[in-house]
Each structure stands twice: as C-alpha cells, then as structure tokens.
Design a protein around this motif. Sequence first.
Motif, PDB file in Angstrom:
ATOM      1  N   MET A   1       0.840  -1.337   0.107  1.00  0.00           N
ATOM      2  CA  MET A   1       0.085  -0.011  -0.034  1.00  0.00           C
ATOM      3  C   MET A   1       0.962   1.256   0.075  1.00  0.00           C
ATOM      4  N   LYS A   2       0.401   2.117  -0.848  1.00  0.00           N
ATOM      5  CA  LYS A   2       1.438   3.622  -0.951  1.00  0.00           C
ATOM      6  C   LYS A   2       1.254   4.121   0.438  1.00  0.00           C
ATOM      7  N   ILE A   3       2.249   4.844   0.910  1.00  0.00           N
ATOM      8  CA  ILE A   3       2.259   5.552   2.068  1.00  0.00           C
ATOM      9  C   ILE A   3       1.899   7.098   1.524  1.00  0.00           C
ATOM     10  N   PRO A   4       0.970   7.651   2.164  1.00  0.00           N
ATOM     11  CA  PRO A   4       0.503   9.104   1.869  1.00  0.00           C
ATOM     12  C   PRO A   4       1.591   9.962   2.077  1.00  0.00           C
ATOM     13  N   ASP A   5       1.886  11.053   1.361  1.00  0.00           N
ATOM     14  CA  ASP A   5       2.799  11.863   1.233  1.00  0.00           C
ATOM     15  C   ASP A   5       2.827  12.645   2.620  1.00  0.00           C
ATOM     16  N   ASP A   6       1.523  12.801   3.135  1.00  0.00           N
ATOM     17  CA  ASP A   6       1.490  13.634   4.379  1.00  0.00           C
ATOM     18  C   ASP A   6       1.806  12.707   5.656  1.00  0.00           C
ATOM     19  N   MET A   7       2.320  11.655   5.546  1.00  0.00           N
ATOM     20  CA  MET A   7       2.553  10.687   6.640  1.00  0.00           C
ATOM     21  C   MET A   7       4.058   9.942   6.484  1.00  0.00           C
ATOM     22  N   ASP A   8       4.673   9.798   7.574  1.00  0.00           N
ATOM     23  CA  ASP A   8       5.941   9.261   7.722  1.00  0.00           C
ATOM     24  C   ASP A   8       6.138   7.558   7.704  1.00  0.00           C
ATOM     25  N   ASP A   9       6.981   6.997   7.437  1.00  0.00           N
ATOM     26  CA  ASP A   9       7.290   5.616   7.458  1.00  0.00           C
ATOM     27  C   ASP A   9       6.878   4.975   8.800  1.00  0.00           C
ATOM     28  N   GLU A  10       7.130   5.572   9.914  1.00  0.00           N
ATOM     29  CA  GLU A  10       6.970   4.996  11.154  1.00  0.00           C
ATOM     30  C   GLU A  10       5.508   5.294  11.514  1.00  0.00           C
TER      31      GLU A  10
ATOM     32  N   GLY B   1       3.520   5.333  18.701  1.00  0.00           N
ATOM     33  CA  GLY B   1       3.937   5.497  20.160  1.00  0.00           C
ATOM     34  C   GLY B   1       4.090   4.449  21.033  1.00  0.00           C
ATOM     35  N   ILE B   2       4.260   3.066  20.473  1.00  0.00           N
ATOM     36  CA  ILE B   2       4.792   1.973  21.069  1.00  0.00           C
ATOM     37  C   ILE B   2       6.325   1.586  20.700  1.00  0.00           C
ATOM     38  N   ILE B   3       6.795   2.398  19.913  1.00  0.00           N
ATOM     39  CA  ILE B   3       8.412   2.280  19.544  1.00  0.00           C
ATOM     40  C   ILE B   3       9.038   2.751  20.877  1.00  0.00           C
ATOM     41  N   SER B   4       9.720   1.808  21.339  1.00  0.00           N
ATOM     42  CA  SER B   4      10.531   2.043  22.535  1.00  0.00           C
ATOM     43  C   SER B   4      12.318   2.110  22.100  1.00  0.00           C
TER      44      SER B   4
END
Length: 383
Positions: A145-154, A347-350
């Motif tokens: 699925m293409k990632i929208p331009d206004d969103m980052d990978d994470e 938010g769960i990335i530590s």
Amino acid sequence: MQAMTYHGPKRVRVENKPEPRIEHPNDVILRVTRAAICGSDIHLYEGLIPDTRVGHTFGHEFTGVVEELGPSVQTLKRGDRVVVPFNISCGTCYFCKRGLTANCENTNPNADLACGVYGYSHTTGGYDGGQAEYVRVPFADVGPMKIPDDMDDEDVLFLSDILPTAYQGAEMGEIVDGDTVVVYGAGPVGILTARCAWLMGAGRVIMVDHVDYRLAFARRYAQVETINYRQVDDIVLHIKKMTDGRGADVCIDAVGCDASGSHMHTVLGKILKLEGGAPTAIEWCINTARKGGKISLIGVYGPPWNMIPIGTAMNKGLTLRMNQCNVKRYMPHLLEHIRAGRIDAKGIISHRLSIEEIPYGYEIFTKKQDECIKCVIVPPRAA
C-alpha cells in the motif's frame, strides 16, 4: 547488502548477502526504510517454530521505497514509498477473492498451512524478510500500500502486521458495548489489541502479564486495568472475583507459543518440541471466559499439537475464533484511525536501532530488558 541471518536458536548475525533480484514479472525490489522485530520473530529466534533454516533473514514488518520493478507491475513505480502486509497473497485464488488473504492457497507450498509470509520459517514458503537493506516483494500489485505523502514511514509501519492483527483480534471477539475484555500478553500486539477493544465499545479492559514495566506502559498507553499473574494466587479465580464470579465476556490470547507454562508444558513444548510451545494463555482464556463467552486467538503457535482443555470450552458453550490476520482488508480503515489520532501506532516504539544492532535488539526484546516494548530497525540506506 547487509542482512540479519539466522544461525540456530538464539544466534543471529548481521552479514553480507547477495541483493535480491527480480524473479517474476510481478516482483518489485524495495530499499528498506524501516523494519521491526516482532514477537513472532522471537518464536523463530528461540527455536520454537519448525523448519527455520540457517542463513534465513527474518522480518515481516517493513516499509520501503520501490527501486526496481518487474515488467508486469501495474500499480507501482520507482520511488514509491510503500508499507507491505506480512501476508504474501496472490489476489486471485478462492480465499483472496473473499478477503481471506492470510489463507491464500498459491503462495505457500504447504497449502494446508498459512499463506506465504516474509521472513518466517520454510513452513510458510521460505521467503526472505525485511531485516535487511533490500527485500524482494512478490505479487507487488496485490500487497503493498502506498504511504500517503503527509505521513512518515513510522506512522504506518505497523499496518504491516501488529496493528491489523490487534484489530482483527478484537473484531473476532465480537465485542459489544459494555463488554469486559481480558487480554493476555502485554507485548506490542496485546497493547494495541486493548486500544482496539475500546474502539469497539468495550466497557472494561483488563490486561494480564508478568512484566511490570510492560504493564505500566499498557496502563499509560491503553488505559487498561492490569494484573501481574505472578502476584496473585490463582489468575482464574482472581479474574472471576473481578467479574462477579462469572468470568469475562471476551478473552484474547495475544501471547502464543512463547508463554511461560507448567513444567509439563516446558518439557513437552520447549525441550522435546512435542507440542507447539506452552498453551498457557489458551488455557487461561478458556477458564476465565464466562459461559457463552468468546475467545479470540491471535498468538502464534507451532505444530504439531497442544494440550488444551477443549472439553471445558465445549461444556461452557464458548465461541473460539482464530486466524492469521488478513492484513490487506484492514489497512485502509486503520490508516484513517491513525490519521485521525485515534491510534498512535508509532507510540509503542521504544528502541530505534541500526542494522548492525539487530542482535542486540533480539536480546533485549527476548529478555525484556531496558524496558523494551518494540524495536525498529533503521537501515543505513533508509534516507
């Protein structure tokens, strides 16, 4: 390229491997921009899943940039940023046409098992995964699925697996307004499952684990009640006392085969490999659900069998539902939840680690050190 490689239980290395190449007209090659270590990778790491072969590269949660395309790819172009479901699905078989992409019958030679899966054992096709600088993505017009331009990978990384898995887990519990939901396992999937249970109308969500820092994180992130099962005499009686003696409406197993269990289950499952790990969480679900309650099973178990109290489940009139997640079905819907701020997936990335630090990531995730919740790998060519 640099890639994580498996060398036996609890032994992984980062080594140079040949870069993947186009093998089929509908393949693409991605330059990996983010990858994650999943609880399912820990099952492999600990040697709990059959036919995990030396030299294999793990990793089924990843995003990337399209670098090379097969001649028949229609929906992508070079430079597109994409997030990829962990399911490898053909899009045309009996199951894919019904939205059951986790049950695709054309991407795994072991047709009675799951579909093909990136970076898992050869029981799911032996496809190399994304804990590397590059990865081959087959059926590229179906999965990514293409990632929208206004969103980052994470923002969207966990649409690859754990967020849809959590959502499907809550959905399979058929939660109705006011239900009491018990989630076993305060790992990333369990924590996100609790968030999804609230979205579906749960009136009360209780999380069970034995690691205090994970329970504390779950309270902050998912606003749940928590129980450290090592601090109560009997978890079944404890939950029944919390639920007017009846038990929970919905119980969700987000643990799987790496559960701590009795001495018998440790010997049978983890030493002799005669059952698929320790089915402790399944037993607790069956015993803590109320009569007529529902159980959702999203923890991963290995073959050949497990000793579970199926007679108790039958006599209590329980509904049991389970499956690998049909990720593609949920990606657009969950993207909107993320965009609207209802779920803060990243938010769960530590921990954010370099590719050379992958063995360290496996160690702290497995041993539950350094308050590790979720490790994300940032390859050197991610920029």
